[in-house]
Design a protein around this motif. Structure first.
Motif, PDB file in Angstrom:
ATOM      1  N   LEU A 276     -29.418  22.013  36.354  1.00 21.58           N
ATOM      2  CA  LEU A 276     -27.930  22.195  36.222  1.00 21.58           C
ATOM      3  C   LEU A 276     -27.050  21.640  37.518  1.00 21.58           C
ATOM      4  N   PRO A 277     -27.605  21.798  38.428  1.00 21.80           N
ATOM      5  CA  PRO A 277     -26.938  21.283  39.959  1.00 21.80           C
ATOM      6  C   PRO A 277     -26.746  19.878  39.973  1.00 21.80           C
ATOM      7  N   ALA A 278     -27.823  19.193  39.475  1.00 18.88           N
ATOM      8  CA  ALA A 278     -27.993  17.780  39.543  1.00 18.88           C
ATOM      9  C   ALA A 278     -27.063  17.207  38.385  1.00 18.88           C
ATOM     10  N   MET A 279     -26.967  17.826  37.389  1.00 20.22           N
ATOM     11  CA  MET A 279     -26.120  17.543  36.123  1.00 20.22           C
ATOM     12  C   MET A 279     -24.621  17.655  36.648  1.00 20.22           C
ATOM     13  N   LEU A 280     -24.457  18.693  37.300  1.00 17.35           N
ATOM     14  CA  LEU A 280     -22.852  18.822  37.880  1.00 17.35           C
ATOM     15  C   LEU A 280     -22.678  17.586  38.800  1.00 17.35           C
ATOM     16  N   VAL A 281     -23.490  17.575  39.661  1.00 17.46           N
ATOM     17  CA  VAL A 281     -23.144  16.401  40.645  1.00 17.46           C
ATOM     18  C   VAL A 281     -23.009  15.168  39.811  1.00 17.46           C
ATOM     19  N   ALA A 282     -23.780  14.926  38.930  1.00 24.03           N
ATOM     20  CA  ALA A 282     -23.780  13.276  38.545  1.00 24.03           C
ATOM     21  C   ALA A 282     -22.363  13.392  37.351  1.00 24.03           C
ATOM     22  N   ASP A 323     -22.218  25.918  47.379  1.00 23.66           N
ATOM     23  CA  ASP A 323     -23.246  25.911  46.285  1.00 23.66           C
ATOM     24  C   ASP A 323     -22.885  24.469  45.657  1.00 23.66           C
ATOM     25  N   GLU A 324     -21.727  23.879  45.759  1.00 16.57           N
ATOM     26  CA  GLU A 324     -21.593  22.615  45.266  1.00 16.57           C
ATOM     27  C   GLU A 324     -22.110  21.675  46.295  1.00 16.57           C
ATOM     28  N   TYR A 325     -21.868  22.070  47.730  1.00 15.54           N
ATOM     29  CA  TYR A 325     -22.563  21.189  48.618  1.00 15.54           C
ATOM     30  C   TYR A 325     -24.239  21.181  48.657  1.00 15.54           C
ATOM     31  N   SER A 326     -24.673  22.036  48.161  1.00 15.49           N
ATOM     32  CA  SER A 326     -26.132  22.380  48.244  1.00 15.49           C
ATOM     33  C   SER A 326     -26.863  21.534  46.864  1.00 15.49           C
ATOM     34  N   THR A 337     -17.205  13.627  48.626  1.00 20.50           N
ATOM     35  CA  THR A 337     -16.503  14.774  48.045  1.00 20.50           C
ATOM     36  C   THR A 337     -15.600  15.506  49.217  1.00 20.50           C
ATOM     37  N   PRO A 338     -14.745  16.375  48.668  1.00 16.81           N
ATOM     38  CA  PRO A 338     -13.724  17.018  49.795  1.00 16.81           C
ATOM     39  C   PRO A 338     -14.638  17.676  50.852  1.00 16.81           C
TER      40      PRO A 338
END
Length: 437
Positions: A276-282, A323-326, A337-338
């Motif tokens: 899920l983290p990689a999917m959100l980043v992508a 979490d977003e950064y991680s 990203t900001p």
């Protein structure tokens, strides 16, 4: 499973020509290479109508399975081996029940059926290699238990070679064979353990193949991701999530999108924390929301898209800024990203890079050392500068972990933004005192 499921135009066309080509069977008998009984059996099927052969096989199927395997064992001419392989494939085609006639041949000769067939894989003739692979796929797919494991390595080695081969027929047959064997869990494990098959499939996808090949390889990945261990590791090793998103965005065939969406669903269902983290980043979430507005003929797409949308939205809503950064760091796809340019973010979070024995800082340094992407290098160089600026012992830690040396090397990088970010970070590394000294 029947052999007809693993077929392509090259094999079909060549097989049609081989069926009508003369083979010197009488000469073989005069040279004592075959017996008179074998010659008589061969003449009953050689160049005979299909209906006549089928009728003969109803009564003498086991005898013909043994005959073909014996001939394959002792006759060396390539054109003769062509004929034998075509006859084996014809016997199996659309007749799953005949697979047992060949696998039970081991009761007569322990080397049957795999010994003669695996030796054919060593031939340099393209047709022999591919036709043998077609036959082995049918036999191995039907074998019960672990009996087939000892024959799997040479079979997969051949598929591995075919996947990386420049000839499209070899790549096509390899992918078709993988589609046929991957429904079995033990084959998923074996294919996953191969050092070259998955990288070969990914490489084909990166070369913009036709839609049908995209679909077939996507189908292979869908099957692979039913395995939890594979789902946990596959994106970390091969970065397939952004690749699959790009393919789905460019796809004009609904079935390509369907198999990719289904693969994403497997990845989320089997290993959510890994994917899920990689999917959100992508940026999969906005793409999924776009897919949900389209009309589909396949109800499975609608259901899978809704599932992904729900899971990604729930994950997104629960994320903190760190979490977003991680997630971005874990994916390896750093971009501007900001959070990267927020002084407040670094003031509050720089020290968190030290958690778990500097795990995230080490990831940042690894990206500096290994990434070929200038954007990733520039952002990573910027981030280590922010770490040093906001953590008083940062300079010593970064130096001890090898990060300082790499940032200094990047001051001579060909990309101007990488050079600039590296220069700023080096200035911070030099200007800050070592608090721990």
């Amino acid at each position: 499973m029947s052999v007809s499921l693993v077929a392509n135009f090259f094999l079909d066309d060549a097989s049609n020509k081989i069926r009508v080509k003369p083979v010197p069977w009488d000469g073989y008998q005069r040279a004592d290479l075959i017996t008179s009984e074998e010659l008589a059996m061969i003449k009953k099927v050689d160049k005979q109508p299909k209906a006549k052969i089928e009728s003969l096989l109803l009564s003498d199927g086991p005898a013909y399975a043994l005959l073909y395997l014996r001939l394959l064992s002792k006759l060396q001419r390539v054109d003769t081996q062509h004929w034998i392989l075509v006859m084996i494939a014809d016997m199996l085609s659309d007749h799953e029940e005949r697979i047992a006639l060949f696998t039970r041949a081991s009761e007569t000769d322990p080397s049957f059926p795999y010994g003669p067939l695996l030796r054919m894989l060593e031939q340099h003739d393209e047709f022999i290699q591919l036709k043998t692979t077609q036959i082995l796929t049918a036999l191995l797919s039907a074998e019960p238990g672990k009996k087939q494991q000892q024959y799997l390595t040479p079979f997969l080695n051949s598929l591995s070679t075919f996947v990386a081969h420049p000839l499209p027929d070899k790549r096509d047959v390899a992918v078709l064979c993988l589609e046929a064997v991957l429904p079995r869990q033990e084959y998923r494990k074996a294919v996953w353990s191969s050092p070259t098959i998955i990288p070969g499939l990914v490489d084909i996808l990166r070369r913009n193949p036709p839609p049908q090949m995209c679909y077939q390889i996507g189908f292979c990945f869908w099957l692979l991701t039913f395995d939890t261990e594979i789902s946990e590791q596959i994106n970390k090793k091969y970065d397939i999530i952004p690749l699959f998103i790009d393919i789905a965005k460019a796809a004009v065939k609904e079935k390509v999108i369907r198999v990719i969406v289904a693969t994403f669903r497997n990845l989320v269902a089997k290993a959510p924390s890994a994917n899920l983290p990689a999917m959100l980043v992508a940026k999969l979430l906005p793409f999924v929301k776009n897919l949900s507005t389209r009309k589909w003929t396949d109800e499975d797409i609608v259901e899978d898209v809704q599932y992904l949308s729900d899971e990604l939205t729930a994950r997104f809503d629960s994320l903190t800024t760190y979490d977003e950064y991680s997630s971005e760091l874990l994916s390896g796809h750093l971009s501007w990203t900001p959070v990267h340019e927020s002084d407040l973010f670094w003031k509050e979070n720089a020290v968190k890079l030290n958690d778990k024995s500097y795990e995230q800082l080490k990831t940042l340094i690894r990206l500096l050392q290994e990434s070929p992407d200038p954007v990733v290098l520039a952002v990573a160089a910027h981030d280590v500068g922010q770490y040093v600026k906001h953590y008083e012992r940062g300079k010593k830690v970064l130096t001890d972990l090898g990060g300082k040396t790499r940032v200094m090397e990047l001051m001579s990088h060909e990309d101007p933004d990488v050079r600039y970010q590296a220069l700023i970070s080096v200035q911070r590394l030099v200007s800050h005192p070592w608090a721990a000294v």
